[in-house]
Design a protein around this motif. Structure first.
Motif, short mmCIF file in Angstrom:
data_model
loop_
_atom_site.label_atom_id
_atom_site.label_comp_id
_atom_site.label_asym_id
_atom_site.label_seq_id
_atom_site.Cartn_x
_atom_site.Cartn_y
_atom_site.Cartn_z
N PHE A 128 0.84 -1.20 0.00
CA PHE A 128 0.00 0.00 0.00
C PHE A 128 0.87 1.25 0.00
O PHE A 128 1.77 1.40 0.83
CB PHE A 128 -0.91 0.01 1.23
N ALA A 129 0.59 2.14 -0.93
CA ALA A 129 1.38 3.37 -1.07
C ALA A 129 0.58 4.58 -0.61
O ALA A 129 -0.67 4.56 -0.62
CB ALA A 129 1.81 3.54 -2.52
N LEU A 130 1.27 5.63 -0.23
CA LEU A 130 0.59 6.84 0.23
C LEU A 130 -0.23 7.50 -0.87
O LEU A 130 -1.19 8.23 -0.59
CB LEU A 130 1.62 7.84 0.77
N ASN A 131 0.12 7.22 -2.14
CA ASN A 131 -0.65 7.83 -3.23
C ASN A 131 -1.99 7.14 -3.47
O ASN A 131 -2.70 7.47 -4.41
CB ASN A 131 0.17 7.87 -4.53
N THR A 132 -2.33 6.15 -2.60
CA THR A 132 -3.67 5.56 -2.66
C THR A 132 -4.60 6.21 -1.64
O THR A 132 -5.71 5.74 -1.45
CB THR A 132 -3.60 4.04 -2.37
N VAL A 153 -5.65 18.52 14.68
CA VAL A 153 -4.83 17.32 14.77
C VAL A 153 -3.53 17.55 13.99
O VAL A 153 -3.53 18.17 12.93
CB VAL A 153 -5.58 16.10 14.20
N ALA A 154 -2.44 17.01 14.52
CA ALA A 154 -1.16 17.03 13.82
C ALA A 154 -0.70 15.60 13.61
O ALA A 154 -0.74 14.79 14.54
CB ALA A 154 -0.12 17.81 14.63
N ILE A 155 -0.31 15.28 12.38
CA ILE A 155 0.16 13.92 12.07
C ILE A 155 1.61 13.98 11.65
O ILE A 155 2.10 15.00 11.14
CB ILE A 155 -0.68 13.25 10.97
N SER A 156 2.31 12.86 11.85
CA SER A 156 3.69 12.76 11.39
C SER A 156 3.70 12.08 10.03
O SER A 156 2.67 11.58 9.56
CB SER A 156 4.51 11.96 12.39
N SER A 157 4.86 12.02 9.42
CA SER A 157 4.98 11.38 8.11
C SER A 157 4.71 9.87 8.18
O SER A 157 4.41 9.24 7.17
CB SER A 157 6.38 11.62 7.53
N ASP A 158 4.83 9.31 9.39
CA ASP A 158 4.65 7.86 9.54
C ASP A 158 3.24 7.45 9.95
O ASP A 158 2.93 6.26 9.93
CB ASP A 158 5.64 7.33 10.59
N THR A 159 2.42 8.40 10.35
CA THR A 159 1.10 8.03 10.90
C THR A 159 0.30 7.18 9.93
O THR A 159 -0.17 6.09 10.27
CB THR A 159 0.30 9.30 11.28
N ILE A 160 0.13 7.66 8.71
CA ILE A 160 -0.70 6.96 7.73
C ILE A 160 0.00 5.71 7.20
O ILE A 160 -0.63 4.66 7.03
CB ILE A 160 -1.11 7.91 6.59
N SER A 161 1.30 5.80 6.97
CA SER A 161 2.02 4.63 6.44
C SER A 161 2.04 3.48 7.45
O SER A 161 2.10 2.31 7.05
CB SER A 161 3.45 5.01 6.04
N THR A 162 1.95 3.79 8.74
CA THR A 162 1.89 2.73 9.76
C THR A 162 0.52 2.05 9.76
O THR A 162 0.41 0.85 10.05
CB THR A 162 2.18 3.31 11.15
N LEU A 163 -0.52 2.79 9.42
CA LEU A 163 -1.88 2.25 9.45
C LEU A 163 -2.24 1.46 8.19
O LEU A 163 -3.02 0.50 8.24
CB LEU A 163 -2.89 3.38 9.62
N LEU A 164 -1.68 1.82 7.05
CA LEU A 164 -2.08 1.23 5.77
C LEU A 164 -1.96 -0.30 5.71
O LEU A 164 -2.86 -0.96 5.17
CB LEU A 164 -1.26 1.86 4.64
N PRO A 165 -0.89 -0.91 6.23
CA PRO A 165 -0.76 -2.37 6.07
C PRO A 165 -1.88 -3.19 6.71
O PRO A 165 -2.09 -4.35 6.33
CB PRO A 165 0.58 -2.68 6.75
N TYR A 166 -2.62 -2.61 7.65
CA TYR A 166 -3.71 -3.36 8.29
C TYR A 166 -4.88 -3.60 7.35
O TYR A 166 -5.76 -4.41 7.64
CB TYR A 166 -4.17 -2.64 9.57
N PHE A 167 -4.89 -2.91 6.21
CA PHE A 167 -5.92 -3.14 5.21
C PHE A 167 -5.64 -4.37 4.36
O PHE A 167 -6.39 -4.66 3.42
CB PHE A 167 -6.11 -1.90 4.35
N ALA A 168 -4.56 -5.10 4.67
CA ALA A 168 -4.32 -6.38 4.00
C ALA A 168 -5.47 -7.34 4.28
O ALA A 168 -5.75 -8.23 3.48
CB ALA A 168 -3.00 -6.97 4.47
N ASP A 169 -6.13 -7.15 5.41
CA ASP A 169 -7.36 -7.88 5.71
C ASP A 169 -8.50 -7.18 4.96
O ASP A 169 -8.84 -6.04 5.26
CB ASP A 169 -7.61 -7.87 7.22
N ASP A 170 -9.07 -7.87 3.99
CA ASP A 170 -10.10 -7.26 3.14
C ASP A 170 -11.35 -6.88 3.91
O ASP A 170 -12.20 -6.12 3.39
CB ASP A 170 -10.48 -8.21 2.01
#
Length: 468
Positions: free
Chosen positions: A83-87, A169-186
């Motif tokens: 999963f990439a950030l451009n999704t 809210v303030a997010i870091s550069s890693d916030t979203i990239s850390t969450l994305l892999p959990y969508f491997a579960d459809d």
């Protein structure tokens, strides 16, 4: 025993996980469930306990464990690369009232620059929006609330995922990239990070840093009504766009509690929602006691409208019949009889589990843990929702007055002791009481306005544990 190989899937056990003597039963989940394991199931359980790759054929058991909140996924390197950030498109509902809020919005948009795009929904702000560069900005003709603003943004998203982020809210550069892999579960529709309040030099800032209602704690969870983490605040969400559209997005009529409603409707539709504190974002706390109390009161006001939509899910307390009997007897001034009921409850639990000899020692722990937990539940209900009733009763009974004071002060002092904020116990307890009182006032306001008393009525179930 079968080796933990031939798969790329890994899970870790929830903190509630108990498998006495590495046997053929597991107690785990929220609420607690009893799972009976086959020999193959025991091999899978051992892999889970070691956080190792699972054997082929694990899906039937792990799906049950996932749904119960008994285990949690561990993303693989393959999932992280998939999963990439451009999704992801960020949608920011904005109601800007001050220059400081305008600066916060500008900073937030900048922090989302690695995403596919940013949609800012101006909810008829009284203050001009700053220059937001390449972000797409749409303005609503009237102030319609965060639910309507998020829906307006959802209509414009054409990426697989959508990140809802509030202005404060303030997010870091890693916030979203850390969450994305959990969508491997459809089946996963929504993943939320931990929302923390930064420590400031103010009394409220010190309190919110350790006791914010937006902070769901440090333990990951399957998010569902009636569980340890029954909802996650929409201050920051990462969602599967298709899942939100499948339930027609947010309910525009809800000015608060709209995030709770979406989480529960997603679950009802068969989706999974997850809380993953491995990812964090920060949320600015209120700066005055008036703002703080108004925020908490608005949360309480959402209880009655939510209770109409979600029958049985907004009860202020949930007990089994033994726990309800114990604390009712305490209120009636019969502590020794209450103690007898608690002992009988322990015996009842042991009887239910006697066909599992390895759980003999666990039965007492389960019963005692349930009793202690029910005491915390009762105290919380008294402090947050039932306090107007408790106040009136305390006027006529010295015994109840002492009991209610203990219920109000005890949990607050214990929370201060365990969390050790940079705030003295007196001020911490006073703010906690304001927190609870304001929320309860909002609940009663909503109950009176809607003539729906469901948020005031506890629920009582029969069993101590569920069995599968």
């Amino acid at each position: 025993m079968e080796h933990c190989v031939t798969s790329t899937v890994r899970f870790i056990a929830d903190s509630s996980w108990r498998r006495p003597a590495n046997g053929n039963v597991v107690l785990a989940g929220s609420p607690l469930k009893l799972f009976s394991l086959s020999q193959a199931g025991q091999a899978i359980a051992e892999c889970i306990e070691r956080a190792q790759i699972l054997p082929v054929g694990h899906e039937v058991l792990t799906e049950r464990l996932l749904d119960a909140g008994a285990i949690h996924p561990v993303p693989s390197t393959v999932d992280s690369a998939r999963f990439a950030l451009n999704t992801v498109t960020a949608v920011i509902p904005a109601y800007i009232r001050t220059a400081q809020e305008a600066e916060s919005l500008q900073s937030l948009v900048t922090s989302c620059s690695a995403l596919h795009g940013v949609v800012v929904v101006d909810d008829c702000s009284p203050h001009a929006l700053p220059n937001l560069g390449a972000a797409r900005v749409i303005r609503l003709e009237k102030n319609s609330g965060p639910a309507a603003a998020r829906n307006a943004g959802l209509a414009l998203v054409d990426t697989q995922f959508i990140a809802y982020i509030d202005v404060d809210v303030a997010i870091s550069s890693d916030t979203i990239s850390t969450l994305l892999p959990y969508f491997a579960d459809d089946k996963v529709a929504l993943v939320a990070p931990r929302v923390k309040s930064p420590t400031t030099a103010t009394v409220l800032g010190e309190y919110e840093a350790v006791a914010s209602v937006l902070d769901m704690g440090e333990t990951e969870a399957r998010v569902r009504a009636g569980t340890r983490v029954s909802y996650v605040p929409s201050a920051m969400w990462l969602c599967r766009t298709a899942s939100l559209r499948s339930i027609s997005g947010f309910s525009d009529s809800l000015r608060s509690g709209e995030d709770v409603d979406v989480v529960w409707r997603l679950n009802d539709a068969g989706w999974r929602c997850r809380y993953q504190p491995q990812a964090e974002c920060s949320h600015l706390s209120r700066t005055t006691l008036q703002q703080f109390a108004r925020q908490r009161m608005s949360y309480g006001e959402s209880a009655a409208p939510l209770a109409k939509r979600h029958t049985g899910k907004l009860a202020p307390a949930k007990f089994n019949v033994w726990q309800a009997s114990t604390w009712l007897l305490v209120l009636l001034g019969m502590p020794f009889i209450a103690l007898g009921v608690a002992i009988v409850a322990s015996a009842s639990t042991a009887k239910k589990l006697r066909r599992f000899p390895q759980l003999r020692d666990e039965s007492f722990r389960i019963a005692m843990h349930g009793t202690v937990q029910s005491a915390q539940t009762a105290a919380s209900a008294i402090n947050r929702v039932w306090w107007p009733i408790a106040f009136v009763l305390a006027l006529f009974s010295q015994r109840l007055r002492v009991l209610f004071i203990v219920a109000a002060l005890g949990p607050a002092v214990y929370e201060w002791w365990t969390k050790r904020p940079h705030l003295d116990v007196v001020r911490f307890v006073l703010i906690k009481m304001l927190d609870n009182t304001a929320y309860g006032a909002g609940v009663w306001k909503g109950v009176i306005a809607s003539r729906n008393v469901a948020p005031l009525i506890p629920t009582v179930k029969k069993s101590v544990t569920n069995e599968e």
